[in-house]
Design a protein around this motif. Structure first.
Motif, PDB file in Angstrom:
ATOM      1  N   THR A  90     199.195  64.854 104.921  1.00 50.51           N
ATOM      2  CA  THR A  90     199.259  64.393 103.528  1.00 50.51           C
ATOM      3  C   THR A  90     199.885  65.429 102.600  1.00 50.51           C
ATOM      4  OG1 THR A  90     197.025  65.222 103.167  1.00 50.51           O
ATOM      5  CG2 THR A  90     197.234  62.894 103.803  1.00 50.51           C
ATOM      6  N   GLY A  91     200.326  66.551 103.175  1.00 46.43           N
ATOM      7  CA  GLY A  91     200.918  67.626 102.371  1.00 46.43           C
ATOM      8  C   GLY A  91     202.405  67.421 102.162  1.00 46.43           C
ATOM      9  N   PRO A  92     203.038  68.372 101.465  1.00 41.48           N
ATOM     10  CA  PRO A  92     204.459  68.245 101.123  1.00 41.48           C
ATOM     11  C   PRO A  92     205.396  68.227 102.333  1.00 41.48           C
ATOM     12  CG  PRO A  92     203.615  70.383 100.431  1.00 41.48           C
ATOM     13  CD  PRO A  92     202.436  69.587 100.908  1.00 41.48           C
ATOM     14  N   LEU A  93     204.955  68.729 103.484  1.00 41.83           N
ATOM     15  CA  LEU A  93     205.805  68.728 104.671  1.00 41.83           C
ATOM     16  C   LEU A  93     205.584  67.490 105.537  1.00 41.83           C
ATOM     17  CD1 LEU A  93     205.464  72.469 105.799  1.00 41.83           C
ATOM     18  CD2 LEU A  93     206.971  71.482 104.078  1.00 41.83           C
ATOM     19  N   GLY A  94     204.554  66.711 105.193  1.00 44.89           N
ATOM     20  CA  GLY A  94     204.227  65.559 106.024  1.00 44.89           C
ATOM     21  C   GLY A  94     203.872  66.015 107.428  1.00 44.89           C
ATOM     22  N   PRO A  97     207.389  68.833 112.124  1.00 35.46           N
ATOM     23  CA  PRO A  97     207.517  70.184 112.675  1.00 35.46           C
ATOM     24  C   PRO A  97     208.840  70.829 112.263  1.00 35.46           C
ATOM     25  CG  PRO A  97     207.701  68.538 114.425  1.00 35.46           C
ATOM     26  CD  PRO A  97     207.354  67.805 113.161  1.00 35.46           C
ATOM     27  N   GLN A  98     209.865  70.008 112.016  1.00 34.59           N
ATOM     28  CA  GLN A  98     211.149  70.546 111.566  1.00 34.59           C
ATOM     29  C   GLN A  98     210.997  71.217 110.201  1.00 34.59           C
ATOM     30  OE1 GLN A  98     210.729  67.322 112.628  1.00 34.59           O
ATOM     31  NE2 GLN A  98     211.759  67.435 114.613  1.00 34.59           N
ATOM     32  N   ALA A  99     210.185  70.630 109.317  1.00 27.73           N
ATOM     33  CA  ALA A  99     209.948  71.228 107.999  1.00 27.73           C
ATOM     34  C   ALA A  99     209.195  72.556 108.142  1.00 27.73           C
ATOM     35  CB  ALA A  99     209.185  70.264 107.104  1.00 27.73           C
ATOM     36  N   VAL A 100     208.277  72.625 109.113  1.00 29.28           N
ATOM     37  CA  VAL A 100     207.562  73.879 109.368  1.00 29.28           C
ATOM     38  C   VAL A 100     208.565  74.936 109.824  1.00 29.28           C
ATOM     39  CG1 VAL A 100     205.861  75.017 110.853  1.00 29.28           C
ATOM     40  CG2 VAL A 100     205.358  72.756 109.889  1.00 29.28           C
ATOM     41  N   HIS A 101     209.415  74.583 110.786  1.00 27.07           N
ATOM     42  CA  HIS A 101     210.455  75.513 111.258  1.00 27.07           C
ATOM     43  C   HIS A 101     211.325  75.973 110.098  1.00 27.07           C
ATOM     44  CE1 HIS A 101     210.600  75.982 115.637  1.00 27.07           C
ATOM     45  NE2 HIS A 101     210.089  74.782 115.734  1.00 27.07           N
ATOM     46  N   GLN A 102     211.715  75.031 109.251  1.00 27.75           N
ATOM     47  CA  GLN A 102     212.608  75.358 108.132  1.00 27.75           C
ATOM     48  C   GLN A 102     211.950  76.344 107.178  1.00 27.75           C
ATOM     49  OE1 GLN A 102     212.942  73.310 104.739  1.00 27.75           O
ATOM     50  NE2 GLN A 102     214.702  74.557 104.201  1.00 27.75           N
ATOM     51  N   ARG A 103     210.665  76.133 106.852  1.00 27.38           N
ATOM     52  CA  ARG A 103     209.956  77.046 105.940  1.00 27.38           C
ATOM     53  C   ARG A 103     209.889  78.461 106.503  1.00 27.38           C
ATOM     54  NH1 ARG A 103     207.717  75.033 100.864  1.00 27.38           N
ATOM     55  NH2 ARG A 103     208.458  72.901 100.948  1.00 27.38           N
ATOM     56  N   LEU A 104     209.792  78.579 107.821  1.00 28.16           N
ATOM     57  CA  LEU A 104     209.661  79.888 108.458  1.00 28.16           C
ATOM     58  C   LEU A 104     210.996  80.416 108.996  1.00 28.16           C
ATOM     59  CD1 LEU A 104     206.301  79.088 110.212  1.00 28.16           C
ATOM     60  CD2 LEU A 104     206.635  80.942 108.578  1.00 28.16           C
ATOM     61  N   SER A 105     212.092  79.728 108.710  1.00 28.10           N
ATOM     62  CA  SER A 105     213.397  80.054 109.308  1.00 28.10           C
ATOM     63  C   SER A 105     213.904  81.453 108.963  1.00 28.10           C
ATOM     64  CB  SER A 105     214.441  79.008 108.935  1.00 28.10           C
ATOM     65  OG  SER A 105     214.673  79.024 107.540  1.00 28.10           O
ATOM     66  N   ALA A 106     213.522  81.983 107.826  1.00 24.44           N
ATOM     67  CA  ALA A 106     213.985  83.319 107.432  1.00 24.44           C
ATOM     68  C   ALA A 106     213.530  84.396 108.430  1.00 24.44           C
ATOM     69  CB  ALA A 106     213.475  83.669 106.039  1.00 24.44           C
ATOM     70  N   PHE A 107     212.484  84.100 109.191  1.00 30.60           N
ATOM     71  CA  PHE A 107     211.929  85.086 110.115  1.00 30.60           C
ATOM     72  C   PHE A 107     212.466  84.937 111.543  1.00 30.60           C
ATOM     73  CE2 PHE A 107     208.813  84.490 106.710  1.00 30.60           C
ATOM     74  CZ  PHE A 107     208.788  85.783 106.211  1.00 30.60           C
ATOM     75  N   PHE A 118     200.918  64.989 117.895  1.00 29.20           N
ATOM     76  CA  PHE A 118     200.264  66.155 117.291  1.00 29.20           C
ATOM     77  C   PHE A 118     201.332  67.231 117.085  1.00 29.20           C
ATOM     78  CE2 PHE A 118     197.545  70.011 117.299  1.00 29.20           C
ATOM     79  CZ  PHE A 118     196.777  69.674 116.200  1.00 29.20           C
ATOM     80  N   PRO A 119     201.939  67.289 115.876  1.00 22.37           N
ATOM     81  CA  PRO A 119     203.109  68.134 115.637  1.00 22.37           C
ATOM     82  C   PRO A 119     202.807  69.622 115.410  1.00 22.37           C
ATOM     83  CG  PRO A 119     202.583  66.929 113.650  1.00 22.37           C
ATOM     84  CD  PRO A 119     201.624  66.454 114.709  1.00 22.37           C
ATOM     85  N   GLN A 140     200.407  81.453 101.987  1.00 22.36           N
ATOM     86  CA  GLN A 140     200.895  80.610 100.888  1.00 22.36           C
ATOM     87  C   GLN A 140     200.927  79.146 101.316  1.00 22.36           C
ATOM     88  OE1 GLN A 140     204.938  81.419  99.657  1.00 22.36           O
ATOM     89  NE2 GLN A 140     204.987  79.691  98.254  1.00 22.36           N
ATOM     90  N   GLY A 141     201.443  78.879 102.511  1.00 25.19           N
ATOM     91  CA  GLY A 141     201.521  77.510 103.009  1.00 25.19           C
ATOM     92  C   GLY A 141     200.156  76.870 103.153  1.00 25.19           C
ATOM     93  N   ARG A 142     199.182  77.645 103.624  1.00 21.59           N
ATOM     94  CA  ARG A 142     197.812  77.112 103.751  1.00 21.59           C
ATOM     95  C   ARG A 142     197.246  76.809 102.363  1.00 21.59           C
ATOM     96  NH1 ARG A 142     194.378  81.159 106.378  1.00 21.59           N
ATOM     97  NH2 ARG A 142     194.285  81.992 104.281  1.00 21.59           N
ATOM     98  N   GLU A 143     197.431  77.743 101.429  1.00 28.72           N
ATOM     99  CA  GLU A 143     196.887  77.562 100.075  1.00 28.72           C
ATOM    100  C   GLU A 143     197.547  76.401  99.341  1.00 28.72           C
ATOM    101  OE1 GLU A 143     197.377  81.459  98.399  1.00 28.72           O
ATOM    102  OE2 GLU A 143     195.624  82.247  99.468  1.00 28.72           O
ATOM    103  N   GLU A 144     198.822  76.140  99.630  1.00 24.31           N
ATOM    104  CA  GLU A 144     199.552  75.064  98.950  1.00 24.31           C
ATOM    105  C   GLU A 144     199.509  73.744  99.715  1.00 24.31           C
ATOM    106  OE1 GLU A 144     203.409  76.368  97.608  1.00 24.31           O
ATOM    107  OE2 GLU A 144     202.561  78.170  96.672  1.00 24.31           O
ATOM    108  N   GLY A 145     198.713  73.691 100.790  1.00 28.04           N
ATOM    109  CA  GLY A 145     198.517  72.444 101.520  1.00 28.04           C
ATOM    110  C   GLY A 145     199.653  72.026 102.429  1.00 28.04           C
ATOM    111  N   TRP A 146     200.501  72.986 102.829  1.00 33.67           N
ATOM    112  CA  TRP A 146     201.602  72.674 103.742  1.00 33.67           C
ATOM    113  C   TRP A 146     201.099  72.538 105.167  1.00 33.67           C
ATOM    114  CZ3 TRP A 146     205.247  77.355 102.362  1.00 33.67           C
ATOM    115  CH2 TRP A 146     205.629  77.269 101.019  1.00 33.67           C
ATOM    116  N   TRP A 147     200.196  73.441 105.557  1.00 33.65           N
ATOM    117  CA  TRP A 147     199.780  73.518 106.952  1.00 33.65           C
ATOM    118  C   TRP A 147     198.449  74.231 107.109  1.00 33.65           C
ATOM    119  CZ3 TRP A 147     204.944  76.236 106.823  1.00 33.65           C
ATOM    120  CH2 TRP A 147     204.842  77.549 106.356  1.00 33.65           C
ATOM    121  N   HIS A 148     197.942  74.107 108.336  1.00 33.41           N
ATOM    122  CA  HIS A 148     196.842  74.931 108.840  1.00 33.41           C
ATOM    123  C   HIS A 148     197.511  75.849 109.861  1.00 33.41           C
ATOM    124  CE1 HIS A 148     193.945  72.181 107.088  1.00 33.41           C
ATOM    125  NE2 HIS A 148     194.567  71.183 107.686  1.00 33.41           N
TER     126      HIS A 148
END
Length: 161
Positions: A90-94, A97-107, A118-119, A140-148
């Motif tokens: 229900t978060g901004p990334l839905g 898993p591609q959105a998770v990869h994208q958020r962490l892509s800088a690393f 189960f993504p 930050q992602g946990r606090e903003e509801g992106w992921w666990h």
């Protein structure tokens, strides 16, 4: 005596563990590994379920009468860490898993997706990576509801970053 060809072969090394409450019912996980000797191998992927091991770690195994290789302990750490991230549906990334990869892509983290149902993404954070930056973004992602997220295998460098 093993030949060079046999020693470099890919094998599946199986780990046994106690299933976690409210988690998957599995009590084993198989990880691809490169055979180093008759009883050691280097893990070649990030574990989704097994704790305390990361890609690149060397594990000792025993082969049973059915030819299954069972891990019996870690011989050495690669310095890599295992991080598991599950997007909040229900978060901004839905459920992406591609959105998770994208958020962490800088690393430049390598990661694998558990399944469409189960993504969860299991990432390898390599030794020498910006652990402090990764941890800050995970928080930050946990606090903003992106992921666990959870750390399946952390080094002293990870915990102290």
């Amino acid at each position: 005596m093993m030949t060079v060809m046999e020693s470099a072969s890919k094998i599946k090394v199986w780990f046994r563990f106690v299933p976690r409450e409210g988690w998957f019912p599995q009590d084993t996980e198989g990880l691809w590994a490169t055979r180093l000797s008759d009883d050691t191998a280097s893990v070649q992927n990030a574990p989704f379920l097994q704790e305390g091991v990361a890609e690149g770690d060397v594990v000792r195994y025993r082969t049973d009468s059915d030819g299954v290789h069972w891990a019996v302990g870690r011989v050495s750490s690669s310095g890599n860490c295992t991080i598991r991230v599950v997007p909040v549906p229900t978060g901004p990334l839905g459920r992406s898993p591609q959105a998770v990869h994208q958020r962490l892509s800088a690393f430049n983290l390598a990661g694998e997706v558990f399944s469409d149902d189960f993504p969860m993404v299991a990432f390898t954070a390599p030794a020498g990576a910006d652990f402090a930056g990764i941890k800050a973004l995970l928080t930050q992602g946990r606090e903003e509801g992106w992921w666990h997220y959870e750390v399946g295998c952390g080094t002293d460098e990870w915990w102290n970053a």
